[in-house]
Design a protein around this motif. Structure first.
Motif, PDB file in Angstrom:
ATOM      1  N   UNK A  59      42.562 -14.818  25.740  1.00  0.00           N
ATOM      2  CA  UNK A  59      41.528 -14.894  26.775  1.00  0.00           C
ATOM      3  C   UNK A  59      40.208 -15.257  26.107  1.00  0.00           C
ATOM      4  N   UNK A  60      39.903 -16.559  25.980  1.00  0.00           N
ATOM      5  CA  UNK A  60      38.710 -16.991  25.234  1.00  0.00           C
ATOM      6  C   UNK A  60      37.417 -16.369  25.767  1.00  0.00           C
ATOM      7  N   UNK A  61      36.665 -15.750  24.870  1.00  0.00           N
ATOM      8  CA  UNK A  61      35.356 -15.163  25.206  1.00  0.00           C
ATOM      9  C   UNK A  61      34.425 -15.359  24.022  1.00  0.00           C
ATOM     10  N   UNK A  62      33.134 -15.629  24.328  1.00  0.00           N
ATOM     11  CA  UNK A  62      32.168 -15.671  23.230  1.00  0.00           C
ATOM     12  C   UNK A  62      31.857 -14.240  22.813  1.00  0.00           C
ATOM     13  N   UNK A  63      31.089 -14.097  21.728  1.00  0.00           N
ATOM     14  CA  UNK A  63      30.860 -12.761  21.169  1.00  0.00           C
ATOM     15  C   UNK A  63      30.152 -11.830  22.147  1.00  0.00           C
ATOM     16  N   UNK A  64      29.222 -12.380  22.939  1.00  0.00           N
ATOM     17  CA  UNK A  64      28.491 -11.545  23.901  1.00  0.00           C
ATOM     18  C   UNK A  64      29.426 -11.014  24.981  1.00  0.00           C
ATOM     19  N   UNK A  65      30.279 -11.889  25.532  1.00  0.00           N
ATOM     20  CA  UNK A  65      31.204 -11.459  26.583  1.00  0.00           C
ATOM     21  C   UNK A  65      32.251 -10.512  26.013  1.00  0.00           C
ATOM     22  N   UNK A  66      32.713 -10.787  24.794  1.00  0.00           N
ATOM     23  CA  UNK A  66      33.689  -9.894  24.178  1.00  0.00           C
ATOM     24  C   UNK A  66      33.088  -8.506  23.933  1.00  0.00           C
ATOM     25  N   UNK A  67      31.826  -8.494  23.492  1.00  0.00           N
ATOM     26  CA  UNK A  67      31.155  -7.211  23.292  1.00  0.00           C
ATOM     27  C   UNK A  67      31.081  -6.418  24.588  1.00  0.00           C
ATOM     28  N   UNK A 307      30.489   5.535  17.017  1.00  0.00           N
ATOM     29  CA  UNK A 307      31.267   4.519  17.709  1.00  0.00           C
ATOM     30  C   UNK A 307      30.896   3.112  17.286  1.00  0.00           C
ATOM     31  N   UNK A 308      29.700   2.940  16.731  1.00  0.00           N
ATOM     32  CA  UNK A 308      29.355   1.644  16.145  1.00  0.00           C
ATOM     33  C   UNK A 308      30.299   1.334  14.989  1.00  0.00           C
ATOM     34  N   UNK A 309      30.629   2.362  14.223  1.00  0.00           N
ATOM     35  CA  UNK A 309      31.579   2.208  13.118  1.00  0.00           C
ATOM     36  C   UNK A 309      32.994   1.989  13.647  1.00  0.00           C
ATOM     37  N   UNK A 310      33.383   2.749  14.677  1.00  0.00           N
ATOM     38  CA  UNK A 310      34.745   2.648  15.217  1.00  0.00           C
ATOM     39  C   UNK A 310      34.989   1.294  15.891  1.00  0.00           C
ATOM     40  N   UNK A 311      34.017   0.833  16.674  1.00  0.00           N
ATOM     41  CA  UNK A 311      34.197  -0.426  17.384  1.00  0.00           C
ATOM     42  C   UNK A 311      34.125  -1.632  16.452  1.00  0.00           C
ATOM     43  N   UNK A 312      33.250  -1.544  15.447  1.00  0.00           N
ATOM     44  CA  UNK A 312      32.958  -2.736  14.652  1.00  0.00           C
ATOM     45  C   UNK A 312      33.157  -2.510  13.154  1.00  0.00           C
ATOM     46  N   UNK A 313      34.057  -1.589  12.796  1.00  0.00           N
ATOM     47  CA  UNK A 313      34.285  -1.299  11.385  1.00  0.00           C
ATOM     48  C   UNK A 313      34.778  -2.527  10.628  1.00  0.00           C
ATOM     49  N   UNK A 431      27.931   3.444  25.835  1.00  0.00           N
ATOM     50  CA  UNK A 431      27.778   2.056  26.282  1.00  0.00           C
ATOM     51  C   UNK A 431      26.540   1.423  25.646  1.00  0.00           C
ATOM     52  N   UNK A 432      25.458   2.182  25.573  1.00  0.00           N
ATOM     53  CA  UNK A 432      24.224   1.674  24.966  1.00  0.00           C
ATOM     54  C   UNK A 432      24.448   1.267  23.512  1.00  0.00           C
ATOM     55  N   UNK A 433      25.114   2.141  22.754  1.00  0.00           N
ATOM     56  CA  UNK A 433      25.385   1.844  21.347  1.00  0.00           C
ATOM     57  C   UNK A 433      26.312   0.646  21.214  1.00  0.00           C
ATOM     58  N   UNK A 434      27.373   0.603  22.035  1.00  0.00           N
ATOM     59  CA  UNK A 434      28.331  -0.498  21.957  1.00  0.00           C
ATOM     60  C   UNK A 434      27.690  -1.837  22.285  1.00  0.00           C
ATOM     61  N   UNK A 435      26.739  -1.848  23.234  1.00  0.00           N
ATOM     62  CA  UNK A 435      26.080  -3.095  23.623  1.00  0.00           C
ATOM     63  C   UNK A 435      24.978  -3.502  22.657  1.00  0.00           C
ATOM     64  N   UNK A 436      24.226  -2.521  22.180  1.00  0.00           N
ATOM     65  CA  UNK A 436      23.048  -2.846  21.370  1.00  0.00           C
ATOM     66  C   UNK A 436      23.351  -3.015  19.889  1.00  0.00           C
ATOM     67  N   UNK A 442      23.165  -7.907  14.001  1.00  0.00           N
ATOM     68  CA  UNK A 442      22.993  -9.342  13.730  1.00  0.00           C
ATOM     69  C   UNK A 442      21.578  -9.655  13.254  1.00  0.00           C
ATOM     70  N   UNK A 443      20.612  -8.863  13.714  1.00  0.00           N
ATOM     71  CA  UNK A 443      19.212  -9.112  13.356  1.00  0.00           C
ATOM     72  C   UNK A 443      18.809  -8.471  12.036  1.00  0.00           C
ATOM     73  N   UNK A 444      19.170  -7.194  11.853  1.00  0.00           N
ATOM     74  CA  UNK A 444      18.657  -6.471  10.675  1.00  0.00           C
ATOM     75  C   UNK A 444      19.761  -5.956   9.765  1.00  0.00           C
ATOM     76  N   UNK A 445      21.020  -6.305  10.091  1.00  0.00           N
ATOM     77  CA  UNK A 445      22.179  -5.963   9.239  1.00  0.00           C
ATOM     78  C   UNK A 445      22.187  -4.470   8.895  1.00  0.00           C
TER      79      UNK A 445
END
Length: 487
Positions: A59-67, A307-313, A431-436, A442-445
């Protein structure tokens, strides 16, 4: 033996285990998108039907939609949390747990059969509704059926089963991260949901809920079944007293209460025995203070960044390792989470809630700072060790204790509303953490973990100043402790 001295009656353990199957489903939903995520939305064939004429390869999605798709189950969690309080008050804790499985079953099947990204997102939201309702009803159920001496360990089992779900979703997701097997990975959540749907009927309703709906004899029978051969007179008296007051409790239970022989004070009857609504809990000075404590615990749990670590480890480790090796490192991360949550189960009734939470917040702060240093100076070894120790710090206290203490701090007549507010805050912050986080990362690594270090430091101060110890106390005694500090 008095039931207040009992520890692990067999039937109680069985009921907790069955209830925790819903926590396993919650963990599976959290972890299912981590390993197979790339192949789900970015496979080489896109939405072509190469492997199957019915379903597209991905299901093709860009990074924003996938997030958003990954985080959309938090929207469902918010909905489930908002509605869960009213549902468990109306139909009971047991039936609420049964009902919340419908979200997992419908959502898992819908994602597995998705032919469009919209179906995937709706399926995640449906699974999230199950997660939200379960996040409220399962800890409430466990807290109300557990013995005083085992309530910490039993309550921590909720988080332990979530972690088991995350771990198995990652391990099983590795061989399923291919076309078209990724669909199976998301649909598997329906299996434990169906199992719990039927097994929960073999468990009793919680005695405290039965007392709250004036089913006194049924409550006593349920408590006796949960405690086995132990004498439940004193414990049952305390339950009824906490809801109706001492005078009513003595007449309802026929328990002989000698106030001169103990340090206990007679509990006056409440003016209104109706269950408190959301607005009412903020009008009552005692429940307002409890609500504030619960809300802050849940906000800190998510804002500390686990959850930032769990979602994007996988993404985090990709900055130091190749993408393939990063998948294995992500699985090791969930294994660390699993092991340390098990340690928390063993320690929480020995050390207490407050010391474990203080230790966990201090560790999260220190290792977040070291994580930043590992990023900035490109030190892979420090990066890996910091992530693992950060996860260990979270798992030993920050993860399980807020859910446990929500049920421990709140009296039965306010538990649904307070729990619902706490659950909503938890999922909203999730949800806030997962979205932001992806945007900030991407901005401040690596500097993004400075934010989490500050939050962990604030959580440490809050725990030190405001959080009471609940180890070894009945739910009614804990509430009386707040009443002594009425503001």
């Amino acid at each position: 033996m008095d039931s207040l001295d009992a520890k692990f009656p067999k039937y109680m353990i069985y009921c907790v285990f069955v209830a925790c199957l819903g926590s396993f489903s919650n963990g599976w939903v959290i972890g299912s998108a981590n390993i197979p995520g790339e192949i789900t939305h970015n496979c080489p064939n896109g939405n072509a039907h190469i492997f199957d004429k019915t379903f597209p390869d991905c299901l093709p999605m860009d990074n924003a939609l996938w997030g958003f798709a990954v985080a959309s189950f938090c929207v469902g969690g918010l909905i489930g949390g908002l509605s869960g309080g009213a549902i468990q008050t109306r139909i009971g804790r047991k039936k609420a747990i049964i009902v919340n499985n419908l979200g997992y079953i419908a959502g898992g099947v819908l994602i597995g059969c998705s032919v469009h990204e919209g179906m995937f997102i709706i399926g995640r939201i449906l699974c999230g509704i199950g997660c939200g309702m379960g996040s409220l009803s399962i800890p409430t159920y466990i807290g109300e059926v557990s013995t005083i001496n085992a309530r910490g360990a039993m309550g921590t089992c909720n988080q332990f089963f979530i972690v088991v779900g995350i771990l198995l979703a990652s391990v099983i997701g590795l061989p399923l991260a291919t076309v078209p097997l990724w669909r199976i990975n998301y649909a598997i959540v329906a299996i434990p949901a169906i199992l719990q749907f039927f097994l929960m009927s073999t468990c009793v309703e919680t005695p405290r809920y039965l007392v709250s709906v004036n089913k006194i004899e049924e409550a006593r029978v349920a408590l006796q079944r949960l405690r086995g051969s132990a004498n439940v007179d004193r414990e049952f008296y305390g339950m009824v007293e906490g809801y109706f007051g001492s005078a009513a409790a003595q007449s309802m239970t026929n328990y002989v209460f000698d106030n001169n022989a103990t340090d206990e004070q007679l509990v006056p009857a409440r003016a209104n025995n109706d269950t408190m609504g959301v607005i009412q809990i903020f009008k009552d000075p005692v429940i307002r203070r409890i609500s504030f404590t619960v809300i802050m615990l849940h906000a800190f749990q998510q804002l500390v960044g686990m959850n930032a670590v769990m979602y994007y480890s996988t993404t985090i480790f990709s900055t130091a390792f190749d993408p393939e090796f990063s998948k294995y490192m992500a699985i090791v991360t969930t294994a660390v989470n699993f092991v340390m949550t098990g340690v928390s189960v063993a320690l929480i009734d020995r050390m207490g809630r407050r010391p474990l939470l203080l230790m966990a917040n201090a560790g999260a702060c220190i290792f977040s700072v070291l994580l930043v240093i590992g990023y900035v100076f490109n030190i892979p070894a420090l990066l890996v060790v910091s992530v693992f120790l950060y996860v260990a710090s979270f798992a030993i206290g920050i993860g399980p204790i807020p859910w446990l203490m929500t049920s421990e701090l709140t009296p039965t007549y306010a538990s649904s509303s307070v729990g619902s507010i706490g659950t909503c805050v938890n999922w909203a912050m999730n949800f806030l953490v997962a979205q932001c986080f992806p945007v900030i990362f991407a901005r401040i690594a690596g500097y993004s973990f400075v934010i989490f270090a500050v939050v962990a430091a604030a959580a440490f101060v809050f725990t030190l100043v405001f959080l009471p110890e609940t180890k070894g106390k009945s739910l009614e005694t804990i509430v009386q402790g707040f009443e002594k500090h009425r503001t």
